[in-house]
Every structure is written in C-alpha cells, then in structure tokens.
Design a protein around this motif. Structure first.
Motif, short mmCIF file in Angstrom:
data_model
loop_
_atom_site.label_atom_id
_atom_site.label_comp_id
_atom_site.label_asym_id
_atom_site.label_seq_id
_atom_site.Cartn_x
_atom_site.Cartn_y
_atom_site.Cartn_z
N UNK A 40 0.75 -1.23 -0.10
CA UNK A 40 0.07 0.02 0.06
C UNK A 40 0.73 1.22 0.04
N UNK A 41 1.93 1.27 0.75
CA UNK A 41 3.05 2.40 0.71
C UNK A 41 3.55 2.66 -0.57
N UNK A 42 4.07 1.56 -1.33
CA UNK A 42 4.56 1.54 -2.31
C UNK A 42 3.50 2.09 -3.63
N UNK A 43 2.43 1.65 -3.68
CA UNK A 43 1.41 1.95 -4.52
C UNK A 43 0.95 3.42 -4.18
N UNK A 44 0.71 3.70 -2.94
CA UNK A 44 0.61 5.30 -2.67
C UNK A 44 1.40 6.27 -3.13
N UNK A 45 2.75 5.84 -2.91
CA UNK A 45 4.03 6.89 -3.44
C UNK A 45 3.93 6.81 -4.97
N UNK A 46 3.72 5.59 -5.67
CA UNK A 46 3.59 5.52 -7.00
C UNK A 46 2.64 6.28 -7.76
N UNK A 47 1.36 6.11 -6.93
CA UNK A 47 0.26 6.81 -7.59
C UNK A 47 0.39 8.40 -7.41
N UNK A 48 1.08 8.65 -6.38
CA UNK A 48 1.32 10.15 -5.98
C UNK A 48 2.34 10.65 -7.17
N UNK A 49 3.13 9.92 -7.44
CA UNK A 49 4.37 10.47 -8.53
C UNK A 49 3.56 10.44 -9.75
N UNK A 50 2.71 9.41 -10.13
CA UNK A 50 1.97 9.50 -11.18
C UNK A 50 1.03 10.73 -11.39
N UNK A 51 0.07 10.94 -10.37
CA UNK A 51 -1.00 12.09 -10.42
C UNK A 51 0.10 13.23 -10.41
N UNK A 52 1.19 13.33 -9.89
CA UNK A 52 2.01 14.57 -10.05
C UNK A 52 2.33 14.96 -11.38
N UNK A 53 2.62 13.71 -11.87
CA UNK A 53 3.03 13.69 -13.45
C UNK A 53 2.04 14.37 -14.61
N UNK A 54 0.74 13.75 -14.08
CA UNK A 54 -0.28 14.11 -15.07
C UNK A 54 -0.93 15.39 -14.99
N UNK A 55 -0.77 15.88 -13.87
CA UNK A 55 -1.33 17.31 -13.70
C UNK A 55 -0.28 18.33 -14.06
N UNK A 56 0.93 17.79 -14.68
CA UNK A 56 1.84 18.72 -15.19
C UNK A 56 2.50 19.67 -13.73
N UNK A 57 2.71 19.10 -12.86
CA UNK A 57 3.32 19.78 -11.83
C UNK A 57 2.56 20.85 -11.29
N UNK A 58 1.18 20.96 -11.49
CA UNK A 58 0.22 22.12 -11.11
C UNK A 58 0.22 22.02 -9.62
#
Length: 88
Positions: A40-58
C-alpha cells in the motif's frame, strides 16, 4: 575490525540487532493497527508521482505563493530582529 564495525553501526552488533528487532516489532504493530501494508505504501507513492506527472506539476504551483506569503512576514521580522541585536 571490531572497532570499524562498531563505528559503522554506531554500537556493538548485538545491541544494534536488539534495537532493530524492537523497532521492527513496534513498526509492525503500528502498521497492523492502521491496516497498512508495504505494498500500500509503495502504490501510494507510485500513484502520487503519477498524479503529479499527469497534472503537469500543477500541484507544486502553490509553492511560489507560499514563499511570497511567508516572505512578507519573515523578512520584516528578520530585519527588525537584526536591528535590535545590532544595538547591543
């Protein structure tokens, strides 16, 4: 070699092992209480980074706003404190 090992570990190997065991038990207990798992910790960090990438660092766009808001308070206080300490 014993001195080098103690210096590297920060203590004797047996004491470090005991400390690591105690901390591992405590962390395992806390993770169980909160129903957390390493995956869960791994997927949480991964999803955070993916969301950050998708939002264009907004998500980081507000950092500049926070910097300016903080600077409005911090810089005048810093100058005032330096002036008071300069008189001494």
């Amino acid at each position: 070699m014993s001195d080098g090992m103690n210096k590297f570990l920060g203590d004797s190997p047996l004491r470090v092992l005991v400390k690591l065991l105690v901390v591992s038990i405590l962390v395992g207990f806390v993770m169980t209480v909160f129903d957390w798992y390493p995956a869960d910790i791994y997927y949480g960090i991964r999803n955070f980074l993916l969301d950050l990438w998708r939002t264009g660092f907004a998500a980081l766009g507000r950092v500049g706003d926070y910097l300016l808001l903080g600077a409005v308070v911090v810089i005048p206080l810093f100058i005032i404190l330096r002036l008071f300490s300069y008189r001494r």
